[in-house]
Design an enzyme around this catalytic site. Sequence first.
Site, short mmCIF file in Angstrom:
data_model
loop_
_atom_site.label_atom_id
_atom_site.label_comp_id
_atom_site.label_asym_id
_atom_site.label_seq_id
_atom_site.Cartn_x
_atom_site.Cartn_y
_atom_site.Cartn_z
N ASP A 100 79.71 60.95 66.40
CA ASP A 100 80.11 62.34 66.54
C ASP A 100 80.84 62.73 65.24
O ASP A 100 81.21 61.83 64.46
CB ASP A 100 81.02 62.49 67.76
CG ASP A 100 81.53 63.91 67.91
OD1 ASP A 100 80.74 64.85 67.75
OD2 ASP A 100 82.74 64.07 68.18
N ASP A 102 84.36 61.03 70.78
CA ASP A 102 85.74 61.19 71.24
C ASP A 102 85.96 62.35 72.21
O ASP A 102 87.00 62.42 72.85
CB ASP A 102 86.67 61.40 70.04
CG ASP A 102 86.54 62.80 69.45
OD1 ASP A 102 85.40 63.30 69.33
OD2 ASP A 102 87.58 63.40 69.13
N ASP A 142 80.99 64.41 74.57
CA ASP A 142 80.34 63.13 74.25
C ASP A 142 80.18 62.24 75.47
O ASP A 142 79.57 61.17 75.38
CB ASP A 142 81.14 62.37 73.18
CG ASP A 142 81.18 63.12 71.86
OD1 ASP A 142 80.16 63.71 71.50
OD2 ASP A 142 82.24 63.10 71.20
#
Length: 817
Positions: free
Chosen positions: A518, A705, A709
Amino acid sequence: MSVQRTQALAPCFHCGLPVPPGTDYTTIIGGEQKSMCCPGCQAVAQTIVDGGLDGFYRHRDASATTMDSRISSEAHLADELALYDSEAIQAEFVRHTGDEQAEAMLVIEGITCAACVWLLEHHLSQQPGVSQFSVNMTNHRARLVWDPSQTKLSKLFGEVLRIGYKAHPFHPNREEQLLEQENKRAIRRLGVAGVGMMQVMMMAIALYAGALQDMEARFVEFIRWSSLILATPVVLYSARPFFLTAFRDLKTRQLSMDVPVSIAIGGAYLASVWATIMNTGEVYFDSVTMFTFFLLIGRYIEMQARHRTGKAGNALLDLLPASATLLEEGREKMVPATELKPGDVVLVRPGHTLPADGIILEGSSAVDESALTGEYLPISKNIDDPVVGGTINVEHPLKIRITDVGPNTRLSAIVGLLDRAHAEKPVTARIADRVARYFVLAVLITSATVAGSWYFISPEDAFWITLSVLVVTCPCALGLATPTALTAATGTLRQQGLLITRGHVLEGLASATHIIFDKTGTLTEGNLSIQQMQPARELNSINPYSIAAALEQASEHPIARAFHPYFQIPSVNTRVKVNAGVEGEVEGVRYRIGKPSYAAELYQGVTPDQPDHERQWLLLSDDQGPLAWFALDDQIRKDAAFTLNVLKRLGLKVGMLTGDDSSAAARVADELGIETVKQGVSPDQKLAYINELQSNGASVIMVGDGINDIPVLAGARTSIAMGSATDLAKTSADAVLISSELERLALALMVARKTRMVIRENLSWALLYNLVALPLAAMGFIAPYMAAVGMSASSLIVVGNAMRLSRLPRIRRKLRE
């Protein structure tokens, strides 16, 4: 000195564990003040007294101050276990879910090997109402999920006790005390075995030399009796756990490595005793003591590695403070945070951690929830807003009414999920456990066959050859091959900031082909910094950096931290407005910095348009108008470029998935050299991309995080959440990067690959050793003392090879090459 030490470690009146020095937890029982070791025991004892159940203490023997003596009577045991059915006592360690299920975290005492874990899980899972029972071999914690309407908790505690173990409600302090007691017992047994072995070996050397030089019979008899006296404490004390475990396993119709160990030690000792008393035949006291000593060494090293790993796993529990400021009738009172109950009102000052979940009664402030949510900016909280224990009050005092404590808090739920995950075993460990159990059966069958064969070939040699077969083929090395490597690797990675929460992580890391990141909070720091300053008018001699820094010195907001490096001059009459900005005087001139609308109120003019919308802009103004714009933006982690280069060098394909559709995503990818970039994607699109890769044979590691996600973290074969991730992201991931240093990912990958190599080496060595040693022992080429040395050396080689995973300098050098 010894008297003072005994007084300092007086036993807790409730649980029998030592009372830590400096504690002052007491309860009035029977008109007398009794000392307790922790707030938990104090609360339980007070509940017993308040409920009119203090007769339990009166009926208990006055000398019963330890856990063993308290369970000596079945009547007392039934009374004690029945206490765990009390809702007041269960409130400390039992959490009730919405589907009429209850979940309890326990600590199991008496576990010695993987066979113990299998026996506990197999037996408890078959009890009525139990939907899940899993044990973590590393820290001996167990997660129990059951239906209280079908089975009482006291009955399940009794079932644990019935098969030879003891269950305690999980409490961090109590777990530390149990581990310390286990360590002391192991050292005492090892010391007795070591001293006994050295003395017996000296006797054995004299006996062997005497046989060559035709020693007089009276000296031979003296040495034999001396060896018997020296070996007896080793067998009856040091080797006692082997006999107890073997008896327990045979009683429950299970086979573990302690069965052949006990047969070998007990058989050799009894045969030697008979030979000594009858003054005929051979004695094997040297083999018995050596076998016991080396086996205890291997288990002690494994236990030390396990203890280190277990202690490192308690990091999340440290988020909650030890004390809280309780408000009673307008007065402040410092109390242990564990004594809080729903309905209590506490005061939380700026910079202090919230002791439990609650609702704000008075005050407004910004609360730093980064430890649980991953949001690096504090969240503005006002009256009636919920707050979470373990988060930090940033700006102003808050009065909070407690709503949830103990196992019902969000932090406790996270810890429970992590403990549940730790109980899972990787495929390699499960295969090794099954092989070890079958191997024990094969050893016993082979030993019986060898004994029968040699009885007809050479009866006088049958016993010692069978003994050699039992000792030399003990599957200790095979049983230790995988757990020691996994324990060492897991402990090493925890110390390096990677908390493994699923059993398959090391296998997944070692076999990974792709790693997907990410962006925000993962490849970037998630902390704002000043990217640009743009004047709004002619500044002349005004330094906007020093003025802004002077104002922001009064704020603890993360935005203010971006200005701290520029602090040069102080400000006075500073006022912070929550979720707006800061106002103050610098060198006699009043300034404001913050949101453009807030800053514009100072000069009562039109709010200017910010330069662009790609970054966050703050406006600095005085009473004449706007002075300067400050652009704040996230910055790429310092070790991101290095880490990604190492990952590429290790053969992984690196990609980035982000919901950010701005130019910042392309900028980050370009700076880090990431070719595969998917930006502006939804959580569903992230998951679909990962599933497509995995359906084509890829082994994917996902690092993220945020809440967005969570689906992809749950869907990837191996997922890692950053230390600043949301609590849901952490519980959905297979591992948590507590340190938030990306370099640790590359280190973890190399440790995982080395762990896979070490496990293969250990299993190969254990199997090769047994394949070579068994025929030699069966043919009579290996004496019992040689078998003891070989078996112990084999186990120590396996443990020593696994301990190489605890030494990182060589791995770090390879990382930097």
